[in-house]
Each structure stands twice: as structure tokens, then as C-alpha cells.
Motif scaffolding. Structure first.
Motif, PDB file in Angstrom:
ATOM      1  N   CYS A  70       2.104  -4.481   8.334  1.00  0.00           N
ATOM      2  CA  CYS A  70       1.822  -3.107   7.942  1.00  0.00           C
ATOM      3  C   CYS A  70       0.633  -2.569   8.732  1.00  0.00           C
ATOM      4  O   CYS A  70      -0.432  -3.183   8.724  1.00  0.00           O
ATOM      5  CB  CYS A  70       1.545  -3.048   6.447  1.00  0.00           C
ATOM      6  SG  CYS A  70       1.007  -1.435   5.903  1.00  0.00           S
TER       7      CYS A  70
ATOM      8  N   SER B  60      -1.135  -0.110   8.056  1.00  0.00           N
ATOM      9  CA  SER B  60      -2.123   0.496   7.169  1.00  0.00           C
ATOM     10  C   SER B  60      -2.988  -0.549   6.468  1.00  0.00           C
ATOM     11  O   SER B  60      -4.201  -0.438   6.427  1.00  0.00           O
ATOM     12  CB  SER B  60      -1.413   1.368   6.144  1.00  0.00           C
ATOM     13  OG  SER B  60      -2.286   1.788   5.158  1.00  0.00           O
ATOM     14  N   CYS B  61      -2.353  -1.573   5.883  1.00  0.00           N
ATOM     15  CA  CYS B  61      -3.152  -2.550   5.133  1.00  0.00           C
ATOM     16  C   CYS B  61      -3.147  -3.931   5.778  1.00  0.00           C
ATOM     17  O   CYS B  61      -3.717  -4.876   5.224  1.00  0.00           O
ATOM     18  CB  CYS B  61      -2.665  -2.633   3.688  1.00  0.00           C
ATOM     19  SG  CYS B  61      -1.022  -3.310   3.503  1.00  0.00           S
TER      20      CYS B  61
ATOM     21  N   CYS C  71       0.815  -1.214   0.000  1.00  0.00           N
ATOM     22  CA  CYS C  71       0.000   0.000   0.000  1.00  0.00           C
ATOM     23  C   CYS C  71       0.851   1.267   0.000  1.00  0.00           C
ATOM     24  O   CYS C  71       0.322   2.372  -0.125  1.00  0.00           O
ATOM     25  CB  CYS C  71      -0.942   0.010   1.194  1.00  0.00           C
ATOM     26  SG  CYS C  71      -0.099   0.202   2.767  1.00  0.00           S
TER      27      CYS C  71
END
Ligand SMILES: [Zn+2]
Length: 452
Positions: free
Chosen positions: A24, A26-27, A13
Motif C-alpha cells: 500500500c 499510503s500505509c 487504511c
């Protein structure tokens, strides 16, 4: 010597972190971080828009210009773009390697004699592009090609040439000398796309980026770019089949979920204006386990064939396999058929397949799925030239679906004689159509109608 600056990027990402991480934030993907050098020594290089000091203006005083879209000769592309290419837009054209992205884009570049087009390729030489163009067989006197991967050189050529449309094949091969990391890395891809974005917005020149996506999405690039660009188009299809689907994943200038269909032929990709014809088989009359449903892809109605195979389970736990249809939804429908209609499916293997390799999440498909399963289970073919459109609720009721008119008209257009829909569809006047409309309110109703 300047200190080398490094950072870690998520390959999936594009999340940036000063240290390595296993997962991660974020993703939520695991093991996707890799280190990249991001030191910038030559900050003046690259495309920078000339700074203009902008003042706030009253929203009431802004005049809306008529959308000046560039109409392409390819109707399928026009449709997925929402009516043509918008000046100053940045479009990402993604897909797996080898399914024909370059062919389609070159074909588009070659078919517009009025557009001065620059096709930048970091993958093929000018000779290879010429050979491809000869195979496609169009002739545009204003189509320029450039085999280059250094983005600063690309901008120099753009300045000299002043094209109306720029195509980049592919964004992963471009690099900027501002950064020390390798082409295809997250920071390079992001930097190059950023420069192209500023160029597109400043000069109002549309730019299309081709980006490769692998099946597991492991290659850096497109995922990172998705939130930067205006429009994301995805080219799908199995390279072993001749049909390709073009979908709109994101569009700032139009609707998403639009669908374009192409056929791969010797000369390139041919538009398929009537996809329903290819998605339903010709000799299905006496076959059990087959049902047809008119579904909507974006604003476009398409008839699709549902095939089911129900057989006694050999092993203890019955198998449920589905291609193109949500497996959880299939299990739900099986439970409804068992509980509300009294069919004993718990000990049966159920295989479901949507033809043409298409994935559908339109609830209108429910009724056809249920009908195909029962048809296979009882080994009785459905009435010929009949199709179905309805959502099935948990209590076995057949619910209305959106835009029923379009679905009925598509079925009528393809020569169907009968369509089964929900009684609860509003404003349905049966007299308006040349096709017989059968209304049902529950799954039991539907069964007695279909297997009469
Ligand atoms: Zn990530």
C-alpha cells in the motif's frame, strides 16, 4: 445492465486503487488489497442532507454559542470526551471484540432518562439486548433498540423516532443498498459512516459508532474511519483482567490522551475514580526491584508501579525485555547507569514491567525505572513510602518534568511520605506540601539518597 464497477481497497487504511498492489503506498502495509464492487445503481437512496446554499460570512460577525455539551452520568466518559458529548458529533468507539464495548454503550444509553436514545444493533437481537439491559439493571423509559443492518431502514426509523442520541453497534455490520459490496468491506463502512456523518451534522444529533479492531488491525473499518469522525475513543484491556482503559485517540472538541478506567463487574462496567489505588500493590515494602512513579495520563495524575528483575545472563547475549515501557528508552537508561553511575549491567538480563497492563511514554518514569533496576541489581529495597518523578538525560542529569505539582499532590493523596524530584523544577516551594520533597540533580545524587 449497468457495467459492474470494481476497485481495490487497502484493508488497513482504506486507500483506493484501480489495480491490485502488493504494497500500500499510503500505509506501507503488504498484501492488504482486496477487490470490492462499488457500482452504484440507486444513487438516490441513503441519507442526503437537504441542500442549502451557504454564503460566505464575515468571521468577525459570527457569534460563538456556549458549548452545549450533553453531560453524561458516566464521569469517565465525560472526561475522555473532553467534558461531555457534543451535539452533532460523530464518535468512533473502537476496541477488540469481547472486551465490553457493547456493555458500556448500552449502559450509557440506559442511564439517561432525559435522552431519547436509539440503540441500533446488527450483532444482537432485541431479546439479547433486553437480557443484557436486565443484567446492567438501569431503567430508562426512553431507550429504544433496533436490530437492523440496512442503513436506509435505520434512517427511516430515525425519522419516525427523532432520537437525541444514536448508537450503532457495530459499524461493520451496516450496509447500504447503494453499494453492491458486502457489509464490513472498506467501501460499505466508509459509505455508511459518511451517511451517518451527514445525518449528525444536519440534525445536530450525536452519533456513536462501535467498531471492532483485531489485534493485528486486519479487519477493515475503524482505521478507515479514523479520519472521518470527530472523536476516536479506544477501549483497551486484556479480557482476562477486570480493568479496562478508555483512551482518547483523537478529539476535535478536547484534549487527546485522556484516560478513563473501568472495572468489569457482574452488572457491567464500574467507573474507577481513583486508579492509583489499583495500580500499586499493597505489600511492597521489603521487596527489591520495585519503584513507584506519579505519571500523567492526559490531565490526570496516576501512580504506577515499576518492577524490575536483574539477573546474571545465562547465555552470551543478555536479554532485555520490557512490558509497557519503551525498550529503546530502557537500553538508554541502562547505558547511562553503566557509564555515569558505574553499575555493571552489560552482562545482566533485565526484565521490566509496568503493573496493570498500562503503556506509558511519560519521561517522568525514567527515575523510577532506574531506581527499580538498581534496587533489583543490588537486592536492596527502596525506602518505603517513597516515589520518584524525573527524566534522566544522557549525561546522567535528572531533568524536571511537567506539572510537578499535580504529581506531588497525587503522591500526597495516596499517603506517600517522600517524593524524589529534580532540583531544576521551577517554582517548587517545599513548604506547600505535607510530603517530604527530596531534590536531586544527577543520577548519582539520586542513588545516594535512595539507598542511604
Ligand atoms: Zn493502506
Amino acid at each position: 445492465m449497468a457495467k459492474v464497477k470494481k476497485a481495490f481497497f487497502c484493508k488497513n487504511c482504506g486507500y483506493e486503487s484501480p489495480k491490485w498492489m502488493g504494497k500500500c503506498p499510503s500505509c506501507n502495509e503488504w498484501n492488504t488489497f482486496s477487490e470490492e464492487i462499488i457500482s452504484s445503481s440507486k444513487e438516490t437512496a441513503g441519507y442526503t442532507s437537504k441542500k442549502k446554499n451557504r454564503k460566505p460570512i464575515l468571521i468577525q460577525t459570527i457569534e460563538v454559542e456556549k458549548e452545549a455539551r450533553i453531560k453524561l452520568s458516566d464521569q469517565e466518559l465525560n472526561r475522555v470526551l473532553g467534558g461531555g458529548l457534543v451535539p452533532g458529533s460523530l464518535t468512533l468507539f473502537g476496541g477488540e471484540p469481547g472486551i465490553g464495548k457493547s456493555t458500556l454503550m448500552l449502559q450509557m444509553a440506559l442511564s439517561h432518562p432525559t435522552l431519547k436514545t436509539l440503540y441500533v444493533s446488527g450483532e444482537e437481537s432485541e431479546q439479547q439486548l433486553k437480557m443484557r439491559a436486565e443484567r446492567i439493571g438501569y431503567d430508562n423509559p426512553q431507550c429504544f433498540v433496533l436490530a437492523e443492518t440496512d442503513i436506509e431502514s435505520v434512517f427511516k426509523q430515525i425519522e419516525n423516532l427523532n432520537p437525541n442520541l444514536v448508537l450503532i453497534d457495530s459499524i461493520q455490520t451496516l450496509y447500504s443498498t447503494i453499494l453492491d459490496s458486502t457489509p464490513g468491506s472498506v467501501s460499505q463502512t466508509r459509505e455508511c459512516a459518511g451517511q451517518l456523518m451527514r445525518f449528525a451534522k444536519t440534525t445536530q444529533t450525536p452519533v456513536i459508532l462501535i467498531g471492532h479492531i483485531t489485534k493485528d488491525g486486519s479487519l477493515a473499518g475503524p482505521k478507515v474511519l479514523e479520519h472521518m469522525v470527530d472523536t476516536v475513543l479506544q477501549f483497551e484491556g486484556d479480557r482476562n483482567f477486570v480493568y479496562r482503559l478508555l483512551r482518547t485517540v483523537k478529539n476535535r472538541f478536547g484534549a487527546t490522551n485522556e484516560l478513563g478506567v473501568y472495572e468489569m463487574v457482574q452488572e457491567g462496567l464500574r467507573e474507577v475514580p481513583n486508579p492509583s489505588k489499583i495500580l500499586i500493590s499493597e505489600n511492597r515494602d521489603d521487596l527489591s526491584g520495585v519503584a513507584i512513579a506519579p505519571i500523567l495520563e492526559g490531565i490526570r495524575p496516576v501512580l504506577i508501579e515499576v518492577q524490575a528483575l536483574v539477573s546474571s545472563a545465562v547465555y552470551g547475549t543478555p536479554q532485555r525485555t520490557s512490558t509497557g515501557f519503551d525498550l529503546r528508552r530502557l537500553n538508554m537508561l541502562l547505558a547511562v547507569l553503566e557509564k555515569r553511575a558505574g553499575f555493571r549491567l552489560a552482562a545482566k538480563d533485565v526484565f521490566l514491567n509496568l503493573t496493570g497492563g498500562i503503556k506509558v511514554d511519560d519521561p517522568a518514569l525514567d527515575l523510577a525505572v532506574a531506581a527499580a533496576i538498581l534496587s533489583s541489581s543490588e537486592d536492596i529495597a527502596l525506602q518505603s513510602m517513597t516515589c520518584l518523578a524525573g527524566e534522566i538525560g544522557l549525561s546522567g542529569e535528572v531533568r524536571p518534568v511537567s506539572r510537578i505539582d499535580q504529581r506531588i499532590l497525587e503522591a500526597e493523596k495516596l499517603g506517600f511520605e517522600r517524593i524524589v524530584v529534580s532540583t531544576f523544577n521551577k517554582g517548587l516551594s517545599k513548604k506547600r506540601y505535607n510530603i517530604e520533597i527530596v531534590t536531586v540533580s544527577t543520577i548519582e545524587d539520586a542513588i545516594s539518597t535512595l539507598f542511604a
